[in-house]
Design a protein around this motif. Structure first.
Motif, mmCIF file in Angstrom:
data_model
loop_
_atom_site.group_PDB
_atom_site.id
_atom_site.type_symbol
_atom_site.label_atom_id
_atom_site.label_comp_id
_atom_site.label_asym_id
_atom_site.label_seq_id
_atom_site.Cartn_x
_atom_site.Cartn_y
_atom_site.Cartn_z
ATOM 1 N N ALA A 186 -70.324 42.898 15.644
ATOM 2 C CA ALA A 186 -69.754 43.274 16.938
ATOM 3 C C ALA A 186 -70.209 44.660 17.375
ATOM 4 O O ALA A 186 -70.407 44.925 18.569
ATOM 5 N N LEU A 187 -70.407 45.540 16.384
ATOM 6 C CA LEU A 187 -70.787 46.920 16.714
ATOM 7 C C LEU A 187 -72.203 47.038 17.265
ATOM 8 O O LEU A 187 -72.597 48.107 17.737
ATOM 9 N N LEU A 188 -72.987 45.943 17.209
ATOM 10 C CA LEU A 188 -74.325 45.989 17.795
ATOM 11 C C LEU A 188 -74.266 46.214 19.306
ATOM 12 O O LEU A 188 -75.230 46.696 19.911
ATOM 13 N N ALA A 189 -73.132 45.858 19.905
ATOM 14 C CA ALA A 189 -72.999 46.059 21.352
ATOM 15 C C ALA A 189 -72.672 47.505 21.691
ATOM 16 O O ALA A 189 -72.866 47.926 22.843
ATOM 17 N N VAL A 190 -72.185 48.271 20.719
ATOM 18 C CA VAL A 190 -71.704 49.624 20.998
ATOM 19 C C VAL A 190 -72.792 50.557 21.520
ATOM 20 O O VAL A 190 -72.560 51.306 22.488
ATOM 21 N N PRO A 191 -74.009 50.567 20.914
ATOM 22 C CA PRO A 191 -75.027 51.489 21.448
ATOM 23 C C PRO A 191 -75.318 51.259 22.936
ATOM 24 O O PRO A 191 -75.466 52.222 23.699
ATOM 25 N N VAL A 192 -75.392 49.987 23.336
ATOM 26 C CA VAL A 192 -75.666 49.698 24.747
ATOM 27 C C VAL A 192 -74.504 50.169 25.618
ATOM 28 O O VAL A 192 -74.701 50.769 26.683
ATOM 29 N N GLN A 193 -73.271 49.932 25.140
ATOM 30 C CA GLN A 193 -72.104 50.366 25.906
ATOM 31 C C GLN A 193 -72.025 51.889 25.985
ATOM 32 O O GLN A 193 -71.695 52.449 27.037
ATOM 33 N N ALA A 194 -72.332 52.563 24.869
ATOM 34 C CA ALA A 194 -72.280 54.024 24.849
ATOM 35 C C ALA A 194 -73.328 54.619 25.784
ATOM 36 O O ALA A 194 -73.050 55.562 26.543
ATOM 37 N N LEU A 195 -74.546 54.064 25.729
ATOM 38 C CA LEU A 195 -75.592 54.555 26.617
ATOM 39 C C LEU A 195 -75.237 54.283 28.081
ATOM 40 O O LEU A 195 -75.519 55.103 28.966
ATOM 41 N N GLY A 265 -75.170 49.087 38.914
ATOM 42 C CA GLY A 265 -75.984 49.296 37.713
ATOM 43 C C GLY A 265 -75.138 49.363 36.462
ATOM 44 O O GLY A 265 -75.545 48.893 35.380
ATOM 45 N N PHE A 266 -73.967 49.914 36.585
ATOM 46 C CA PHE A 266 -73.031 50.021 35.468
ATOM 47 C C PHE A 266 -72.621 48.635 34.964
ATOM 48 O O PHE A 266 -72.657 48.338 33.771
ATOM 49 N N TYR A 267 -72.250 47.751 35.878
ATOM 50 C CA TYR A 267 -71.838 46.396 35.501
ATOM 51 C C TYR A 267 -72.990 45.617 34.870
ATOM 52 O O TYR A 267 -72.796 44.860 33.900
ATOM 53 N N ALA A 268 -74.186 45.753 35.411
ATOM 54 C CA ALA A 268 -75.332 45.016 34.879
ATOM 55 C C ALA A 268 -75.586 45.367 33.418
ATOM 56 O O ALA A 268 -75.851 44.495 32.584
ATOM 57 N N ARG A 269 -75.478 46.619 33.082
ATOM 58 C CA ARG A 269 -75.696 47.051 31.697
ATOM 59 C C ARG A 269 -74.572 46.550 30.771
ATOM 60 O O ARG A 269 -74.819 46.246 29.608
ATOM 61 N N LEU A 270 -73.362 46.476 31.293
ATOM 62 C CA LEU A 270 -72.247 45.973 30.479
ATOM 63 C C LEU A 270 -72.448 44.503 30.117
ATOM 64 O O LEU A 270 -72.116 44.074 29.001
ATOM 65 N N HIS A 271 -72.969 43.705 31.033
ATOM 66 C CA HIS A 271 -73.196 42.290 30.738
ATOM 67 C C HIS A 271 -74.218 42.118 29.605
ATOM 68 O O HIS A 271 -74.093 41.204 28.773
ATOM 69 N N ILE A 272 -75.216 42.979 29.574
ATOM 70 C CA ILE A 272 -76.207 42.928 28.491
ATOM 71 C C ILE A 272 -75.529 43.209 27.153
ATOM 72 O O ILE A 272 -75.789 42.525 26.140
ATOM 73 N N ALA A 273 -74.649 44.194 27.105
ATOM 74 C CA ALA A 273 -73.941 44.529 25.866
ATOM 75 C C ALA A 273 -73.075 43.359 25.402
ATOM 76 O O ALA A 273 -73.009 43.055 24.202
#
Length: 610
Positions: A186-195, A265-273
């Motif tokens: 699950a933590l693999l999503a954290v770097p994308v969310q943090a960035l 842009g914020f939402y688009a990056r969240l979907h990737i995470a």
């Protein structure tokens, strides 16, 4: 309406000296100070929310248990217990969540009310020239838009953020209890969310701060254009003002669109995470079930746990949008509440022996090249009535406001004997001991506002504990009791906007009655009888004379009959004192006052023509 040096509204340079904005550190410190009195409620609300979130985490294991029962082919009655427990969990979580959010919401509303009170208190104390330099639009934008943004965050974002953060932390802990490998996946999503969060915050702070300033400038322009519409039309400046309004509106729209693109842009990056994290948990569950390390139900619970994080994680990150906007608004509000801290460090000044007010070498300028007072010195003895006279623009109203403490001098000192607490600048007190309960100086101007409410409530603004008998005595003192009691409901009559209309003379008598109720030792009247017109002038002058009885008074004389009745007359010319003495002395001296008197008395005696 804020006027420019030319006297035409809205023609000033766009670079207004805006009110200060607090730094991030100062804003956080102010927020901690606001919350400190309600720490108990904060801890209670947090504790209840923790319990509610922990109870809610039982849903996924129970659903996983149901999956295992079905997968093992057990009888249907084996589902009874987990289904009943699901119902119990739903009820308990609902009740505790409601209680926790109620406590958090009450905390937020209490803090917001405390902030509003501080803001209003400080805004009312701001020197008039400071507001003029900033423009009414800046303060209006703060008291409307910024307060609304902070209020919205307090009522919705704060409770949701608290619940989301707790849900994230406790859910990740629950995944670790199932199997630490689920947590790692699950933590693999954290770097994308943090960035994503970092990318957003770095841009949002600047965008929202600029947006608040642009909205303030837009409101300022609209206020000036609408408030000075007659002058704008008279000088044929419609096209200029329309273009300026359009330019400021375009700037506000441009910043709004920048914020919209930022959010997209914020939402688009969240979907990737979300995709990365859920895929990792499902793949991990597949291998662990295949190896027999966990059951299908446990893998299902882990996937449900991660899926349940979509809401809290996205809410927490999305709430950064509200948080950044609210933080920008809060910084602007705190900036105003801090504006007079430097004034508290001013040294005390001594009045002259036997003087109630001492003006010592006071100068004042409204900007570079706009000096209106030049080293004016003046002393008012206790109980003395001094009239200020001079041509328009001589600096009479400015000096009156400096003595009243509503404006600060740019040079020299103004000292008032007896507990007078200044609003800012080099206005000081002669005694460090507390003064009387009421104010030491009260200013009454020709621009009188009748507050919406009953006549009694309007009067009690000056003295909240005044009885009806006190109110009638004050009205009788200024010869206003007769018409006040003749109103439809007497003192209970609603006046002000939407209520019974008071003509200018009666509104001024109401202001003078408030002066009597406040009972200050020093009173300043700035052309307080000018709005009465010729018909009501004598009555209003008599009211003013009665209100000033027994007080030290500085009167800006609109009519020279007020100067005749004064103990002393001070003549201002181009910001300097050029004469001082009684009416008879100054007439005999045949100086500037004698010239004014001849011009004024001649106009009174001249035959009227149509």
């Amino acid at each position: 309406m804020t006027s420019t040096p030319s006297g035409i509204p809205g023609t000033a340079d766009d670079s207004a000296e805006l009110l200060p904005i607090a730094s991030g550190a100062r804003t956080r410190a102010a927020l901690r100070t606001l919350i400190r009195p309600d720490r108990g409620r904060a801890l209670l609300g947090l504790g209840v929310l923790v319990g509610a979130t922990a109870v809610g985490l039982l849903v996924q294991p129970l659903l996983g248990r149901i999956v295992d029962i079905v997968a093992d082919g057990r009888p249907a009655d084996a589902l009874t217990l987990p289904v009943v427990l699901l119902l119990v969990v739903a009820v308990v979580q609902g009740v505790t969540t409601t209680l926790g959010l109620t406590q958090v919401s009450r905390l937020g509303e209490t803090v917001l009310a405390r902030l509003r009170e501080q803001f209003v208190e400080r805004a009312l104390q701001l020197p008039a020239d400071r507001l003029e330099r900033a423009g009414a639009g800046d303060l209006t934008a703060r008291v409307t838009g910024d307060v609304a943004r902070v209020a919205e965050a307090v009522r919705s974002a704060l409770p949701e953020m608290a619940r989301s953060v707790l849900a994230i932390v406790l859910t990740l802990g629950a995944m670790a209890l199932l199997d630490v490998r689920f947590l790692l996946a699950a933590l693999l999503a954290v770097p994308v969310q943090a960035l994503t969060a970092r990318w957003y915050v770095r841009r949002a702070v600047t965008v929202y701060a600029d947006q608040r300033v642009a909205n303030g400038a837009q409101q300022q322009q609209l206020l000036e254009t609408i408030g000075g519409a007659a002058t704008v039309r008279g000088h044929r400046l419609e096209e200029q003002h329309t273009e300026k309004s359009a330019r400021r509106s375009r700037k506000a729209v441009e910043l709004t669109m920048r914020s919209v693109h930022l959010v997209l842009g914020f939402y688009a990056r969240l979907h990737i995470a979300e995709y990365i994290g859920l895929a990792a948990v499902l793949v991990t569950g597949f291998f662990l079930v295949r190896d027999g390390s966990v059951s299908i139900g446990t893998a299902t619970a882990a996937a449900l746990y991660f899926h349940s994080l979509f809401g809290p994680v996205n809410a927490a990150l999305v709430l950064l949008d509200d948080a950044q906007s609210a933080a920008a608004g809060l910084a602007r509000l705190v900036g105003v509440t801090d504006i007079d801290e430097s004034a508290a460090q001013l040294p005390h000044q001594r009045t002259e022996a036997g003087a109630a007010v001492t003006v010592d070498a006071v100068s004042h300028a409204y900007g570079p090249g706009r000096t209106v007072l030049h080293e004016v010195s003046l002393a008012l003895r206790a109980g003395e009535h001094v009239a200020l006279v001079g041509t328009s623009g001589a600096g009479k109203s400015t000096l009156a406001r400096l003595v009243a403490g509503v404006q600060q001098p740019t040079g020299g000192t103004v000292s008032v004997a007896g507990g007078y607490q200044p609003t800012g600048g080099k206005v000081s007190v002669a005694q460090s001991a507390p003064g009387p309960a009421g104010p030491s100086v009260v200013l009454v101007t020709q621009e009188v506002h009748v507050f919406t409410g009953t006549l009694a409530e309007d009067l009690r603004l000056a003295r909240p504990d005044a009885t009806d008998a006190d109110l009638r005595t004050a009205l009788a003192t200024v010869y206003a009791l007769e018409w006040a009691e003749a109103l439809p409901e007497g003192l209970a009559t609603v006046v002000g906007e939407g209520g019974h209309r008071l003509d200018p003379a009666r509104a001024q008598q109401l202001a003078l009655a408030r002066l009597v109720l406040a009972d200050p030792p020093v009173a300043v009247l700035d052309e307080a009888t000018a709005e009465a017109g010729s018909a009501g002038a004598r009555t209003l002058e008599r009211s003013a004379e009665a209100a000033l009885a027994g007080r030290t008074a500085l009167v800006v004389a609109h009519r020279l009959t007020q100067a005749v009745a004064a103990d002393r007359i001070v003549v201002l010319e181009a910001g300097r004192v050029v004469e001082s003495g009684t009416h008879d002395e100054l007439r005999t001296a045949d100086g500037p006052y004698a010239t004014l008197w001849r011009a004024w008395s001649g106009s009174r005696n001249a035959p009227r023509t149509r």
